[in-house]
Each structure stands twice: as C-alpha cells, then as structure tokens.
Scaffold this active site. Structure first.
Site, PDB file in Angstrom:
ATOM      1  N   GLN A 111       0.821  -1.216   0.000  1.00 47.96           N
ATOM      2  CA  GLN A 111       0.000   0.000   0.000  1.00 47.96           C
ATOM      3  C   GLN A 111       0.859   1.273   0.000  1.00 47.96           C
ATOM      4  O   GLN A 111       0.464   2.283  -0.564  1.00 47.96           O
ATOM      5  CB  GLN A 111      -0.926  -0.032   1.221  1.00 47.96           C
ATOM      6  N   LYS A 126      -2.755  -1.012   6.632  1.00 44.50           N
ATOM      7  CA  LYS A 126      -3.752  -2.054   6.337  1.00 44.50           C
ATOM      8  C   LYS A 126      -4.213  -2.659   7.648  1.00 44.50           C
ATOM      9  O   LYS A 126      -3.458  -2.683   8.628  1.00 44.50           O
ATOM     10  CB  LYS A 126      -3.127  -3.159   5.482  1.00 44.50           C
ATOM     11  N   GLY A 165     -12.586  -0.468   2.649  1.00 46.06           N
ATOM     12  CA  GLY A 165     -12.934  -1.869   2.416  1.00 46.06           C
ATOM     13  C   GLY A 165     -11.792  -2.688   1.843  1.00 46.06           C
ATOM     14  O   GLY A 165     -10.777  -2.155   1.406  1.00 46.06           O
ATOM     15  N   ASP A 166     -11.953  -3.968   1.886  1.00 46.75           N
ATOM     16  CA  ASP A 166     -11.074  -4.943   1.225  1.00 46.75           C
ATOM     17  C   ASP A 166     -11.875  -6.249   1.225  1.00 46.75           C
ATOM     18  O   ASP A 166     -13.103  -6.221   1.418  1.00 46.75           O
ATOM     19  CB  ASP A 166      -9.731  -5.079   1.959  1.00 46.75           C
ATOM     20  N   SER A 376     -10.595   6.691  -2.973  1.00 50.02           N
ATOM     21  CA  SER A 376     -10.728   6.918  -1.530  1.00 50.02           C
ATOM     22  C   SER A 376     -10.130   8.269  -1.153  1.00 50.02           C
ATOM     23  O   SER A 376     -10.685   9.006  -0.333  1.00 50.02           O
ATOM     24  CB  SER A 376      -9.987   5.820  -0.757  1.00 50.02           C
TER      25      SER A 376
HETATM   26  P1  NDP Z   1     -14.522  -9.149  -2.053  1.00 49.66           P
HETATM   27  O1  NDP Z   1     -14.609  -9.690  -0.698  1.00 49.66           O
HETATM   28  O2  NDP Z   1     -15.590  -8.230  -2.552  1.00 49.66           O
HETATM   29  O3  NDP Z   1     -14.384 -10.324  -3.129  1.00 49.66           O
HETATM   30  C1  NDP Z   1     -13.343 -11.235  -3.050  1.00 49.66           C
HETATM   31  C2  NDP Z   1     -13.563 -12.287  -4.117  1.00 49.66           C
HETATM   32  O4  NDP Z   1     -12.418 -13.141  -4.153  1.00 49.66           O
HETATM   33  C3  NDP Z   1     -14.746 -13.189  -3.839  1.00 49.66           C
HETATM   34  O5  NDP Z   1     -15.265 -13.667  -5.052  1.00 49.66           O
HETATM   35  C4  NDP Z   1     -14.107 -14.313  -3.026  1.00 49.66           C
HETATM   36  O6  NDP Z   1     -14.826 -15.536  -3.054  1.00 49.66           O
HETATM   37  C5  NDP Z   1     -12.770 -14.461  -3.727  1.00 49.66           C
HETATM   38  N1  NDP Z   1     -11.762 -14.944  -2.769  1.00 49.66           N
HETATM   39  C6  NDP Z   1     -11.346 -14.316  -1.644  1.00 49.66           C
HETATM   40  N2  NDP Z   1     -10.443 -15.059  -0.994  1.00 49.66           N
HETATM   41  C7  NDP Z   1     -10.296 -16.180  -1.724  1.00 49.66           C
HETATM   42  C8  NDP Z   1      -9.493 -17.316  -1.578  1.00 49.66           C
HETATM   43  N3  NDP Z   1      -8.658 -17.463  -0.534  1.00 49.66           N
HETATM   44  N4  NDP Z   1      -9.572 -18.277  -2.545  1.00 49.66           N
HETATM   45  C9  NDP Z   1     -10.416 -18.128  -3.603  1.00 49.66           C
HETATM   46  N5  NDP Z   1     -11.205 -17.058  -3.789  1.00 49.66           N
HETATM   47  C10 NDP Z   1     -11.138 -16.096  -2.867  1.00 49.66           C
HETATM   48  O7  NDP Z   1     -13.103  -8.415  -2.114  1.00 49.66           O
HETATM   49  P2  NDP Z   1     -12.568  -7.342  -3.170  1.00 49.66           P
HETATM   50  O8  NDP Z   1     -13.166  -7.585  -4.493  1.00 49.66           O
HETATM   51  O9  NDP Z   1     -12.702  -6.018  -2.544  1.00 49.66           O
HETATM   52  O10 NDP Z   1     -11.010  -7.694  -3.196  1.00 49.66           O
HETATM   53  C11 NDP Z   1     -10.431  -8.584  -4.139  1.00 49.66           C
HETATM   54  C12 NDP Z   1      -8.955  -8.322  -4.224  1.00 49.66           C
HETATM   55  O11 NDP Z   1      -8.715  -6.986  -4.669  1.00 49.66           O
HETATM   56  C13 NDP Z   1      -8.167  -8.451  -2.918  1.00 49.66           C
HETATM   57  O12 NDP Z   1      -6.860  -8.909  -3.208  1.00 49.66           O
HETATM   58  C14 NDP Z   1      -8.082  -7.017  -2.423  1.00 49.66           C
HETATM   59  O13 NDP Z   1      -6.998  -6.833  -1.554  1.00 49.66           O
HETATM   60  C15 NDP Z   1      -7.881  -6.304  -3.748  1.00 49.66           C
HETATM   61  N6  NDP Z   1      -8.211  -4.876  -3.783  1.00 49.66           N
HETATM   62  C16 NDP Z   1      -9.431  -4.425  -3.386  1.00 49.66           C
HETATM   63  C17 NDP Z   1      -9.723  -3.079  -3.478  1.00 49.66           C
HETATM   64  C18 NDP Z   1     -11.059  -2.543  -3.140  1.00 49.66           C
HETATM   65  O14 NDP Z   1     -11.267  -1.328  -3.330  1.00 49.66           O
HETATM   66  N7  NDP Z   1     -12.011  -3.342  -2.682  1.00 49.66           N
HETATM   67  C19 NDP Z   1      -8.714  -2.107  -3.933  1.00 49.66           C
HETATM   68  C20 NDP Z   1      -7.482  -2.700  -4.395  1.00 49.66           C
HETATM   69  C21 NDP Z   1      -7.257  -4.034  -4.297  1.00 49.66           C
HETATM   70  P3  NDP Z   1     -15.741 -15.909  -1.779  1.00 49.66           P
HETATM   71  O15 NDP Z   1     -16.820 -14.887  -1.757  1.00 49.66           O
HETATM   72  O16 NDP Z   1     -16.220 -17.289  -2.058  1.00 49.66           O
HETATM   73  O17 NDP Z   1     -14.824 -15.833  -0.585  1.00 49.66           O
HETATM   74  O1  2IT Z   2      -5.921  -2.696  -1.453  1.00 49.16           O
HETATM   75  C1  2IT Z   2      -6.457  -1.574  -1.535  1.00 49.16           C
HETATM   76  O2  2IT Z   2      -5.921  -0.643  -2.139  1.00 49.16           O
HETATM   77  C2  2IT Z   2      -7.773  -1.397  -0.921  1.00 49.16           C
HETATM   78  N1  2IT Z   2      -8.331  -2.343  -0.377  1.00 49.16           N
HETATM   79  C3  2IT Z   2      -8.426  -0.041  -0.923  1.00 49.16           C
HETATM   80  C4  2IT Z   2      -7.844   0.823   0.158  1.00 49.16           C
HETATM   81  C5  2IT Z   2      -8.525   2.150   0.354  1.00 49.16           C
HETATM   82  O3  2IT Z   2      -8.123   2.823   1.311  1.00 49.16           O
HETATM   83  O4  2IT Z   2      -9.414   2.524  -0.412  1.00 49.16           O
END
Ligand code: NDP
Ligand code: 2IT
Length: 444
Positions: A111, A126, A165-166, A376
């Site tokens: 990050q 984080k 969120g994450d 954000s």
């Molecule tokens: P969500 O919780 O909305 O979705 C996560 C997705 O990934 C779900 O479909 C989930 O399936 C699947 N998943 C999670 N863990 C596993 C695992 N161990 N094995 C297989 N599938 C898995 O999270 P986000 O979409 O917010 O985040 C997804 C990725 O993007 C993460 O790496 C996060 O750190 C990154 N990210 C998120 C940001 C954001 O703004 N939200 C910003 C930048 C990066 P299930 O529901 O079955 O667990």
């Molecule tokens: O991994 C990421 O960059 C996030 N989950 C979003 C972090 C944020 O502060 O919006």
C-alpha cells in the site's frame, strides 16, 4: 553482499513466519536494484531500506462478540500503520479467516508504494481480522464490527489513519464501523472511505478499483499498439473488484467469459451477465452455482481453473497467490497477451517471471488496482471540503489518475533501462517519492 540482498535476507530472518510479507518485500526490493545501486552510500547511511521494511507500528487486539446463539466468540484484530511519510495511513480492512499478521503486513507494505503512485497525499497501512463474515447474520456482523471499532477507534482519525474496504469488508461493514466510531468519538469526520452515499461516501468509489483496472489496462494495451475492444477476458473473483472490472471491460467492448469464488468458477462463452452476477453476489450474497442455475450458457466447475480458458487478457481479482506458474504456462500457451492484477499480489514470483519472459504485458497490482485507493483519497478531499462531486467528475479524475500512473511507471522503467518492465517501473516510481519524503523529514 549488496544492500538489497542484505535487506531481503534480514527481512526473511526477522519475519520467518510471514511468507507473504517476505514475498512482497522481495518483489519490491529486487526491482529497486538500479535505484539503490545509484544511491547506495546515502541509503545505507540513512538506513532507508531497514526503515521502509519495518512498520511504524503494528496494533494487535482481541475482538470479542456475541453470536446469535448467545455464545461469545473471540477474533483477532490487526492494524499495521506502515509508513506515513507522504500522508495519513490509508488502506483497507480485510475480514477473512486466513488473515494473520504477515498478510496484513504484506498488504500494508504494498500500500505504501501504491498510494504513492496515485500522486495523492496518502501513506500506507492495512488492517483486518480473522473473522469470517460468510454465513453470519446482519446482527452478528454488526456485533463484530462494533467490537472491532471499540478498540480500533483509538488509533484512527481523518488526519491520522483512514481505513476502507477490502476482502469481506463492503458497504455494510463500513457502515457499522463508521457508526460505532462516531458514537464513541462523538465526531463526524471522514475517518473511513467507501462510505454509503447518504453519509459522506463518494460516487464511483464502489466501481473505482474495477474501473481503474480497466482504464490502466486499456492504456497499457494502447501504448503497445493493441485494442481492448473485441478481446476475450478471463477474470477471477466475483467480489467488488471483479464485478466492476467485468462491467468496464464489457463497456469497452471486450467479452468477459469467466468469474470465480472460493468454491468454484463459471465459464460463460456468451459473456458474463452483469445484472445476474450483481443480483447473485451483491444482493443475495449467494454462490456462483446460483449464477449458473439461472444462465443456460454458463458452465459451473468446482475448485479453481479460470486460467485454463483461452483468453487475450487475464485479470486476477480475487486474492494473493491465485495465479501460479502452471496457470502462467497455460495462459501463455493459449496466446494471452496481457495480465493486469486487480487483486493484491495475485501472481506468484515465478509466474510473474514466466509471463514477463514470454512477452506477456504485465501490470502489477500496486499500479493496476490503485484506482480504489485513489478514489478513496478523492472521497477524503470531498469530506474535507464538505462537498460531493458528480459521478462523472470522480470518474474522469479516476481515468486521468490511472492513465498518469501508467505513463509514470512506463517512464520510470525506461529511465533505468528496463523498458516494458512495468513491475520495476511501478516499484521505482512509487519508491522515489516516499524516500524523498523520508529523507526530507529526518530520522523519525
Ligand atoms: P470481495 O470480498 O468483494 O471479493 C473477493 C472475491 O475473491 C470473492 O469472489 C471471493 O470468493 C474471492 N476470494 C477471496 N479469498 C479467496 C481465496 N482465498 N480463494 C479463492 N477465492 C477467494 O473483495 P474485493 O473484491 O474487494 O477484493 C479482491 C482483491 O482486490 C483483494 O486482493 C483485495 O486486496 C484487492 N483490492 C481491493 C480493493 C477494493 O477497493 N475493494 C482495492 C485494491 C485491491 P468468496 O466470496 O467465495 O470468498
Ligand atoms: O488494497 C487496496 O488498495 C484497498 N483495499 C483499498 C484501500 C482504500 O483505502 O481505499
């Protein structure tokens, strides 16, 4: 031994039980070699690398809450405040049973550089918990979130540390955490981002990570003489990032043929039905079997396998280390031309190397998924000026930010003789600004 090798070794020794953190540090430091070599004497004297791999502080706490049967449950809460040289700590909260200190540290470390790349004034942090939101009632989620905040509130604030969120933390969880912070502190401030639109959230934040991923991917392809329109795209995950990546890819004329979750994956040769996917995942919080049951063209498979499908562009959007060497080989064998990481560190080091050496354009997560945290930061700006901008205004700023990120990392790679190596470019571009700020602020 060179300075970079010394610090990788030191990190591995001091954090032997944190493989993901060692992996993230190794990837970043390996690609910083040209910059470190050029400044070795200064960096050694100032202990720049020792300081950057050690968080400012790591907060670990008990989170007790009562389930619907009246049973007390206990989880662990974490917040790692990694580096605030260029702004308040900023980064999401991950709620997933796999969460441990090493995972939160790897995410916090990434990050720092991601936030720097956005060009906005935000430091790296984080947090999270090993709490599993799956299958919990709304009341249980609220009980957990309130208890989590009963401890975390001491360490965060609009000008100190701003979570978001994450994985496992979406609008519902942020609402409960924000509400509890406000109740305890008695202040209404922009202490969280990703908030609901009725209480200080920004339009386009929900879409931002997925949309941003496509804006950057599109620019990378364009600069390499390739059009995204008409291409086939494989996406993993079906959460916040995956859904809005699929939407923007479709809007830009590509066809998205896969999504996945932790139990299985869907191949839909007609293209993913976005309205159905949103209904299944955002409204019903159901499994992908539900998608397949309502979509005659979709094939559902148990387990993992999205990278076996032939595609031009692969967008891993689920979690860390989900694209392995064998997957990289399958993608290359099927003619994949680009991989852009929507998730944080989804590609293993050997898979990344294989893709790069086989001519696949590779955009690392800290650049490709920076649109979420960038928006954000735009939410923080709106909260500070007590105004809210239109969807179009935020989205257009996001597009400009993502295009600029690509050009900055492209330029940084070229400057150090690594043209086309976007991993090196992103790490170098992100690192330079942070180090400049660290050195200017003295030993602290
Ligand atoms: P969500 O919780 O909305 O979705 C996560 C997705 O990934 C779900 O479909 C989930 O399936 C699947 N998943 C999670 N863990 C596993 C695992 N161990 N094995 C297989 N599938 C898995 O999270 P986000 O979409 O917010 O985040 C997804 C990725 O993007 C993460 O790496 C996060 O750190 C990154 N990210 C998120 C940001 C954001 O703004 N939200 C910003 C930048 C990066 P299930 O529901 O079955 O667990
Ligand atoms: O991994 C990421 O960059 C996030 N989950 C979003 C972090 C944020 O502060 O919006």
């Amino acid at each position: 031994m060179g300075y970079v090798d010394e610090i990788i070794e030191l990190t591995a020794k001091k954090n032997a039980d944190q493989p993901e953190f060692i992996q993230a540090v190794t990837e970043v430091l390996e690609s910083l070699r040209p910059v470190v070599d050029a400044n070795e004497e200064l960096y050694r004297r100032e202990a720049v690398l020792e300081r950057i791999v050690e968080p400012d502080r790591q907060i670990l706490f008990r989170v007790p809450w009562v389930d619907d049967k009246g049973q007390v449950q206990v989880n662990r809460g974490y917040r790692v405040q990694f580096n605030n040289s260029i702004g308040p700590y900023k980064g999401g909260i991950r709620l997933h049973p796999s969460v441990n200190l090493g995972i939160i540290k790897f995410l916090g470390f990434e990050q720092i550089f991601k936030n720097s790349l956005t060009s906005l004034p935000i430091g790296g942090g984080k947090g999270g918990s090993d709490f599993d939101p799956k299958g919990k009632s709304d009341r249980e989620i609220m009980a957990f979130c309130q208890s989590f905040m009963n401890e975390l509130y001491k360490y965060i604030g609009a000008d100190t540390d701003v979570p978001a969120g994450d994985i496992g933390t979406g609008a519902r969880e942020i609402g409960y955490m924000f509400g509890q912070y406000k109740k305890i502190r008695g202040v209404y401030e922009g202490v969280f981002t990703g908030k609901g639109l009725s209480y200080g959230g920004s339009l386009a934040r929900k879409e931002a990570t997925g949309f941003g991923l496509l804006y950057l991917t599109n620019e990378m392809l364009k600069c390499n003489g390739i059009e995204l329109a008409g291409k086939t795209v494989c996406i993993s995950g079906s959460g916040n990032v995956a859904i809005y990546a699929a939407q923007k890819a479709t809007e830009l004329g590509a066809k998205v043929v896969t999504v996945s979750d932790s139990t299985g994956w869907v191949y839909d040769p007609e293209g993913i039905d976005l309205a159905l996917l949103k209904e299944v995942k955002e409204v019903k919080r159901a499994r992908l079997t539900e998608y397949a049951a309502n979509r005659p063209s979709a094939q559902y498979h148990e387990g993992r396998g999205v990278w076996t499908i032939k595609c031009d562009v692969a967008l891993p959007c689920a979690t860390q280390n989900e694209l392995l060497l064998d997957d990289a080989k399958a993608l290359v064998a099927n003619g994949c031309i680009a991989v852009a990481e929507g998730a944080n560190m989804p590609t293993t080091l050997d898979a990344t190397e294989y893709l790069k050496t086989n001519g696949v354009l590779f955009a690392p997560g800290k650049a490709a998924n920076a649109g979420g945290v960038a928006t954000s930061a735009l939410e923080m700006s709106q909260n500070s000026e007590r105004l809210s901008w239109s969807f179009e205004e935020v989205d257009s700023k996001l597009q400009t930010i993502m295009v600029n990120i690509f050009h900055n990392l492209d330029a940084a790679a070229k400057k150090y003789g690594k043209e086309g190596d976007y991993v090196a470019g992103a790490n170098i571009a992100g690192f330079e600004k942070v180090v400049d700020a660290m050195l200017a602020q003295g030993v602290c």
